[in-house]
Scaffold this motif. Structure first.
Motif, PDB file in Angstrom:
ATOM      1  N   GLY A 148       2.155  10.783   0.304  1.00  0.00           N
ATOM      2  CA  GLY A 148       2.223  12.218   0.525  1.00  0.00           C
ATOM      3  C   GLY A 148       1.090  12.713   1.399  1.00  0.00           C
ATOM      4  O   GLY A 148       0.341  11.924   1.975  1.00  0.00           O
ATOM      5  N   ILE A 149       0.985  14.036   1.466  1.00  0.00           N
ATOM      6  CA  ILE A 149       0.008  14.690   2.335  1.00  0.00           C
ATOM      7  C   ILE A 149      -0.957  15.530   1.506  1.00  0.00           C
ATOM      8  O   ILE A 149      -0.541  16.245   0.586  1.00  0.00           O
ATOM      9  N   ILE A 150      -2.229  15.434   1.837  1.00  0.00           N
ATOM     10  CA  ILE A 150      -3.234  16.367   1.339  1.00  0.00           C
ATOM     11  C   ILE A 150      -3.678  17.236   2.509  1.00  0.00           C
ATOM     12  O   ILE A 150      -4.042  16.713   3.566  1.00  0.00           O
ATOM     13  N   PHE A 151      -3.621  18.540   2.324  1.00  0.00           N
ATOM     14  CA  PHE A 151      -4.126  19.442   3.349  1.00  0.00           C
ATOM     15  C   PHE A 151      -5.576  19.784   3.045  1.00  0.00           C
ATOM     16  O   PHE A 151      -5.934  20.085   1.906  1.00  0.00           O
ATOM     17  N   SER A 152      -6.401  19.722   4.074  1.00  0.00           N
ATOM     18  CA  SER A 152      -7.825  19.988   3.944  1.00  0.00           C
ATOM     19  C   SER A 152      -8.163  21.275   4.688  1.00  0.00           C
ATOM     20  O   SER A 152      -7.861  21.412   5.874  1.00  0.00           O
ATOM     21  N   GLY A 153      -8.772  22.227   3.990  1.00  0.00           N
ATOM     22  CA  GLY A 153      -9.114  23.495   4.617  1.00  0.00           C
ATOM     23  C   GLY A 153      -8.257  24.634   4.097  1.00  0.00           C
ATOM     24  O   GLY A 153      -7.395  24.453   3.231  1.00  0.00           O
ATOM     25  N   ASP A 154      -8.489  25.812   4.618  1.00  0.00           N
ATOM     26  CA  ASP A 154      -7.768  27.000   4.164  1.00  0.00           C
ATOM     27  C   ASP A 154      -6.265  26.867   4.400  1.00  0.00           C
ATOM     28  O   ASP A 154      -5.819  26.235   5.361  1.00  0.00           O
ATOM     29  N   GLU A 155      -5.487  27.472   3.516  1.00  0.00           N
ATOM     30  CA  GLU A 155      -4.033  27.405   3.603  1.00  0.00           C
ATOM     31  C   GLU A 155      -3.539  27.993   4.924  1.00  0.00           C
ATOM     32  O   GLU A 155      -4.028  29.015   5.393  1.00  0.00           O
ATOM     33  N   TYR A 170       0.837  -1.197   0.000  1.00  0.00           N
ATOM     34  CA  TYR A 170       0.000   0.000   0.000  1.00  0.00           C
ATOM     35  C   TYR A 170       0.875   1.252   0.000  1.00  0.00           C
ATOM     36  O   TYR A 170       1.985   1.257   0.531  1.00  0.00           O
ATOM     37  N   LYS A 171       0.338   2.317  -0.581  1.00  0.00           N
ATOM     38  CA  LYS A 171       0.913   3.651  -0.436  1.00  0.00           C
ATOM     39  C   LYS A 171      -0.094   4.482   0.353  1.00  0.00           C
ATOM     40  O   LYS A 171      -1.286   4.454   0.043  1.00  0.00           O
ATOM     41  N   VAL A 172       0.387   5.200   1.353  1.00  0.00           N
ATOM     42  CA  VAL A 172      -0.512   5.899   2.268  1.00  0.00           C
ATOM     43  C   VAL A 172      -0.592   7.385   1.941  1.00  0.00           C
ATOM     44  O   VAL A 172       0.436   8.064   1.789  1.00  0.00           O
ATOM     45  N   VAL A 173      -1.818   7.866   1.824  1.00  0.00           N
ATOM     46  CA  VAL A 173      -2.078   9.297   1.691  1.00  0.00           C
ATOM     47  C   VAL A 173      -2.592   9.785   3.048  1.00  0.00           C
ATOM     48  O   VAL A 173      -3.577   9.273   3.571  1.00  0.00           O
ATOM     49  N   VAL A 174      -1.897  10.779   3.613  1.00  0.00           N
ATOM     50  CA  VAL A 174      -2.284  11.336   4.905  1.00  0.00           C
ATOM     51  C   VAL A 174      -3.061  12.628   4.673  1.00  0.00           C
ATOM     52  O   VAL A 174      -2.577  13.539   3.995  1.00  0.00           O
ATOM     53  N   VAL A 175      -4.268  12.689   5.216  1.00  0.00           N
ATOM     54  CA  VAL A 175      -5.080  13.906   5.125  1.00  0.00           C
ATOM     55  C   VAL A 175      -4.923  14.671   6.432  1.00  0.00           C
ATOM     56  O   VAL A 175      -5.215  14.162   7.517  1.00  0.00           O
ATOM     57  N   SER A 176      -4.449  15.913   6.313  1.00  0.00           N
ATOM     58  CA  SER A 176      -4.201  16.760   7.477  1.00  0.00           C
ATOM     59  C   SER A 176      -5.092  17.991   7.388  1.00  0.00           C
ATOM     60  O   SER A 176      -5.250  18.578   6.317  1.00  0.00           O
ATOM     61  N   ARG A 177      -5.672  18.363   8.516  1.00  0.00           N
ATOM     62  CA  ARG A 177      -6.520  19.562   8.579  1.00  0.00           C
ATOM     63  C   ARG A 177      -6.006  20.455   9.703  1.00  0.00           C
ATOM     64  O   ARG A 177      -5.611  19.949  10.761  1.00  0.00           O
ATOM     65  N   LEU A 214       0.688  16.702  -1.949  1.00  0.00           N
ATOM     66  CA  LEU A 214      -0.116  16.222  -3.065  1.00  0.00           C
ATOM     67  C   LEU A 214      -1.154  17.233  -3.523  1.00  0.00           C
ATOM     68  O   LEU A 214      -1.607  17.184  -4.668  1.00  0.00           O
ATOM     69  N   GLY A 215      -1.558  18.132  -2.630  1.00  0.00           N
ATOM     70  CA  GLY A 215      -2.559  19.113  -3.002  1.00  0.00           C
ATOM     71  C   GLY A 215      -3.369  19.569  -1.809  1.00  0.00           C
ATOM     72  O   GLY A 215      -3.139  19.131  -0.676  1.00  0.00           O
ATOM     73  N   ARG A 216      -4.334  20.424  -2.087  1.00  0.00           N
ATOM     74  CA  ARG A 216      -5.146  21.007  -1.035  1.00  0.00           C
ATOM     75  C   ARG A 216      -6.618  20.913  -1.407  1.00  0.00           C
ATOM     76  O   ARG A 216      -7.000  21.113  -2.563  1.00  0.00           O
ATOM     77  N   ILE A 217      -7.445  20.621  -0.414  1.00  0.00           N
ATOM     78  CA  ILE A 217      -8.896  20.694  -0.550  1.00  0.00           C
ATOM     79  C   ILE A 217      -9.334  21.950   0.194  1.00  0.00           C
ATOM     80  O   ILE A 217      -9.196  22.027   1.417  1.00  0.00           O
ATOM     81  N   GLU A 218      -9.836  22.912  -0.531  1.00  0.00           N
ATOM     82  CA  GLU A 218     -10.207  24.185   0.076  1.00  0.00           C
ATOM     83  C   GLU A 218     -11.444  24.026   0.972  1.00  0.00           C
ATOM     84  O   GLU A 218     -12.158  23.026   0.919  1.00  0.00           O
ATOM     85  N   GLN A 219     -11.685  25.051   1.771  1.00  0.00           N
ATOM     86  CA  GLN A 219     -12.865  25.083   2.629  1.00  0.00           C
ATOM     87  C   GLN A 219     -14.069  25.457   1.763  1.00  0.00           C
ATOM     88  O   GLN A 219     -14.496  26.603   1.708  1.00  0.00           O
ATOM     89  N   GLU A 220     -14.603  24.472   1.059  1.00  0.00           N
ATOM     90  CA  GLU A 220     -15.689  24.702   0.117  1.00  0.00           C
ATOM     91  C   GLU A 220     -17.029  24.845   0.851  1.00  0.00           C
ATOM     92  O   GLU A 220     -17.236  24.225   1.900  1.00  0.00           O
TER      93      GLU A 220
END
Length: 206
Positions: A154-161, A122-129, A178-184
């Protein structure tokens, strides 16, 4: 490629990230353990968010009735979670997205935690907020994975920068951003598809 999606805590955006990655790669999706909300489970949510017709959604190995830590939810259901009963789906898809439950040390039974579900391939993606304490939680998560020599995609950041937090996390861990998920304001199929297009290139490069 099998991508295991974990978070630094609960409610950090793991399911949304899983939907985006599933859509981006037209991957199959599997959540081994669901605790509570069985009528609107994470599998239901990801299926509703995904637009492509290629992804297949596998049943949970354990579908528990109570929204609680899996070890407690299982106990309330009168069962014990056994790793031997959690079998990886035999998918023909090139990609499989596997969503964890909570963080990596969420207990499954008296001995095992979520991290014990992660297989060598497995490759692990960590979601951090970002929240007070999230730097610590992210660094601890990454260090625990590294100590077990688990491959971190890698890491995906969730929320505002939050540059102050993100720079520390990326510098100290050396993990790939890996990228960012904005506060939609909301997420639907169209929003998920837009993010999937943003993430696709970096995901294909893992």
């Amino acid at each position: 490629m099998k991508l295991f999606i974990t978070g630094i805590s609960t409610d950090v955006g793991k399911t949304i990230a899983s939907a985006m990655i599933t859509e981006a790669l037209e991957a199959d999706y599997w959540k081994p353990i669901q605790a509570g909300d069985l009528e609107n489970s994470d599998t239901h949510k990801v299926r509703a968010y995904v637009s492509n017709e290629k992804s297949f959604f596998y049943d949970n190995s354990y579908a528990l009735n109570t929204a609680a830590s899996p070890h407690l939810a299982a106990k309330l259901d009168g069962i014990t979670i056994e790793l031997s009963q959690i079998n990886i789906p035999e998918t023909t898809n090139e990609y499989l997205v596997i969503e964890g439950a909570g963080g990596i040390f969420v207990p499954l039974n008296d001995t095992d935690t979520i991290i014990d579900l992660i297989q060598p391939d497995y490759k692990v993606v960590v979601v951090s907020r970002h929240y007070l304490g999230s730097i610590n939680h992210t660094l601890l998560t990454i260090e625990a994975l590294q100590n077990r020599k688990i491959n971190i995609a890698g890491i995906i950041f969730s929320g505002d920068e939050n540059i102050a937090s993100e720079s520390v996390i990326l510098n100290k861990t050396g993990a790939r951003f890996l990228g960012r998920i904005e506060q939609e304001p909301y997420f639907d199929k169209n929003v998920i598809k837009e993010y999937a297009e943003r993430f696709r290139e970096v995901l294909l490069d893992l």
